[in-house]
Design an enzyme around this catalytic site. Structure first.
Site, short mmCIF file in Angstrom:
data_model
loop_
_atom_site.label_atom_id
_atom_site.label_comp_id
_atom_site.label_asym_id
_atom_site.label_seq_id
_atom_site.Cartn_x
_atom_site.Cartn_y
_atom_site.Cartn_z
CB ILE A 149 -0.98 0.01 1.19
CG1 ILE A 149 -1.95 1.20 1.08
CG2 ILE A 149 -0.25 -0.02 2.53
CD1 ILE A 149 -3.16 1.08 1.99
CD GLU B 138 -0.94 0.94 8.82
OE1 GLU B 138 0.22 1.31 8.57
OE2 GLU B 138 -1.94 1.41 8.23
CG HIS C 217 22.77 -9.77 25.41
ND1 HIS C 217 21.46 -9.68 25.84
CD2 HIS C 217 22.89 -10.99 24.81
CE1 HIS C 217 20.82 -10.77 25.51
NE2 HIS C 217 21.65 -11.59 24.90
N GLY D 141 2.93 3.74 10.51
CA GLY D 141 1.57 3.53 10.98
C GLY D 141 1.01 4.74 11.71
CG ASN E 39 4.68 5.75 19.17
OD1 ASN E 39 4.07 5.20 18.25
ND2 ASN E 39 5.38 5.07 20.07
#
Length: 414
Positions: free
Chosen positions: A159, A279, A375, A400, A403
């Site tokens: 899209i 989405e 780590h 999308g 935020n």
């Protein structure tokens, strides 16, 4: 379709599911956050599907992902195998090649890909963004002609919304589809950051058909590979998600007919608003699932890695950090599962979906950062999954709808 292949995964994993089927523990109660047979929003049939999906990502995706990261895209064979197993378009109606199951099955595929920490396959966008647009707004000819091939993995979908100068601001797009006297449209413009762009056979393109109407003058068109004037730019070099092809697309006097119009003329913005909650849910869902996978990867490392003569988890400060991480993850899991259940009932609203996307991706990035730190120097090495997951995670807070946009949408209901 998946019911036909589910028998192949019936074994010890599913037998253990049955033994605990009278009680489904929540993530916070499980010895492993990714345990099959957990979470009350699912049932045994979902578990069988999950076991099949997990097996697919473990055997068909993980062993090849390093190679695909170097090449910049996954193989077509991976798509075809996913289609064969019913992992593509599972919620699409059976008349159009799908399995016609509830939306929790789609969420299982999102989660299992995230659990594998392999971001290459653009299955979620293909199956649960592109295919629903065509099924919900397409003509019968469009649905029967396109969706079965997409469900089989023979045709890959994309899209095209974002442009070089218009990302979250859809009203600012410059791509134009000008209607001609003969009823055709001539499409001109360009798009950028298009997931599955290089491999796409079918692209839903957002274009202005009545620029004077602003966002209410946007229409959706189906553009197919091979159309004259449609070209693909370079496969973009990204910070992360290196195995997922992301491209520029160009439209130079592409002639489209009424048969290429998706839905009604000038209704594109309305369709986008209808489909964006799913989405955003899938992005948030994959964010939380990725955080769970990173936690389990780091837990294993800290049991095995020794410092000062004892495992890292023997250090109280590090144990407390893990406790903080687990508490944060299971809290966000509760919100996501509420959203998934509401979505399966057709009751998820844009505000909750925005919360799921915002909080799920913020969590993912925070957990990835913590896991790299735990780590030590090895977390900075590309050969370690946490290193790749750290860079893969960053875009989740951007696409999308950023935020920051999610916070604005949420605030409108307050």
């Amino acid at each position: 379709m998946f019911q036909q292949v589910a028998r192949k995964v019936r074994g010890p994993a599913v037998n253990s599911i049955r033994q605990m089927s009278s009680f489904r523990p929540e993530t916070s109660q499980c010895p492993n956050m990714m345990e099959i047979g957990s979470r009350r929003i699912y049932n045994e049939e979902h578990d069988i599907f999950r076991a099949m999906a997990r097996k697919y990502f473990e055997e068909e995706i993980k062993p090849h992902h390093d190679k695909w990261e170097a090449e910049g895209s996954v193989s077509k064979e991976a798509w075809l195998k996913a289609g064969e197993l019913g992992l593509l378009g599972s919620c699409t109606h059976e008349d159009y090649g799908g399995s016609g199951v509830d939306k929790r099955y789609a969420n299982i595929v999102w989660e299992e890909q995230a659990y594998s920490l392999c971001t290459g396959p653009g299955f979620a966008l293909h199956s649960d963004i592109v295919m629903p647009y065509i099924e919900n707004y397409g003509t019968e000819a469009q649905k029967t002609g396109i969706l079965p091939k997409m469900a089989a993995g023979e045709s890959i979908g994309a899209i095209a919304m974002s442009e070089p100068s218009a990302g979250s601001d859809l009203a600012g797009m410059k791509t134009i589809a000008k209607e001609q006297d003969d009823g055709t449209f001539v499409l001109n413009g360009s798009k950028v950051f298009i997931t599955n762009g290089q491999m796409a056979d079918v692209v839903i393109v957002c274009a202005k058909t009545a620029p004077e109407k602003g966002p209410h003058g946007i229409s959706l068109f189906i553009v197919r590979e091979g159309m004259e004037g449609f070209s693909k730019g370079k496969n973009l070099k990204k910070m992360g998600m290196k195995a997922q092809d992301t491209s520029e697309l160009f439209f130079d006097n592409v002639v489209l007919t009424k048969d290429d119009l998706l839905g009604k003329l000038n209704h594109g913005f309305y369709y986008l608003m209808q489909e964006l909650p799913q989405e955003r849910l899938l992005i948030g869902s994959m964010g939380v699932a990725s955080a769970e996978a990173l936690f389990e990867t780091t837990r294993t490392y800290m049991h095995e890695r020794k410092a000062f003569g004892k495992p890292l988890l023997g250090n109280q400060v590090l144990r407390h950090k893990m406790a903080e991480m687990k508490s944060d993850i299971v809290t966000h899991r509760a919100l996501l599962d509420q959203c998934v259940e509401l979505h399966a009932q057709g009751k998820l609203d844009s505000y909750m979906a925005s919360m799921a996307k915002y909080k799920g991706t913020d969590l993912q990035c925070a957990i990835a950062d913590d896991c790299v730190q735990l780590h030590g120097g090895w977390g900075y090495m590309q050969e370690y999954a946490v290193c790749r997951a750290f860079t893969d995670a960053r875009v989740q807070k951007i696409y999308g709808g950023t935020n920051e946009i999610m916070k604005e949408l949420i605030s409108r209901e307050i």
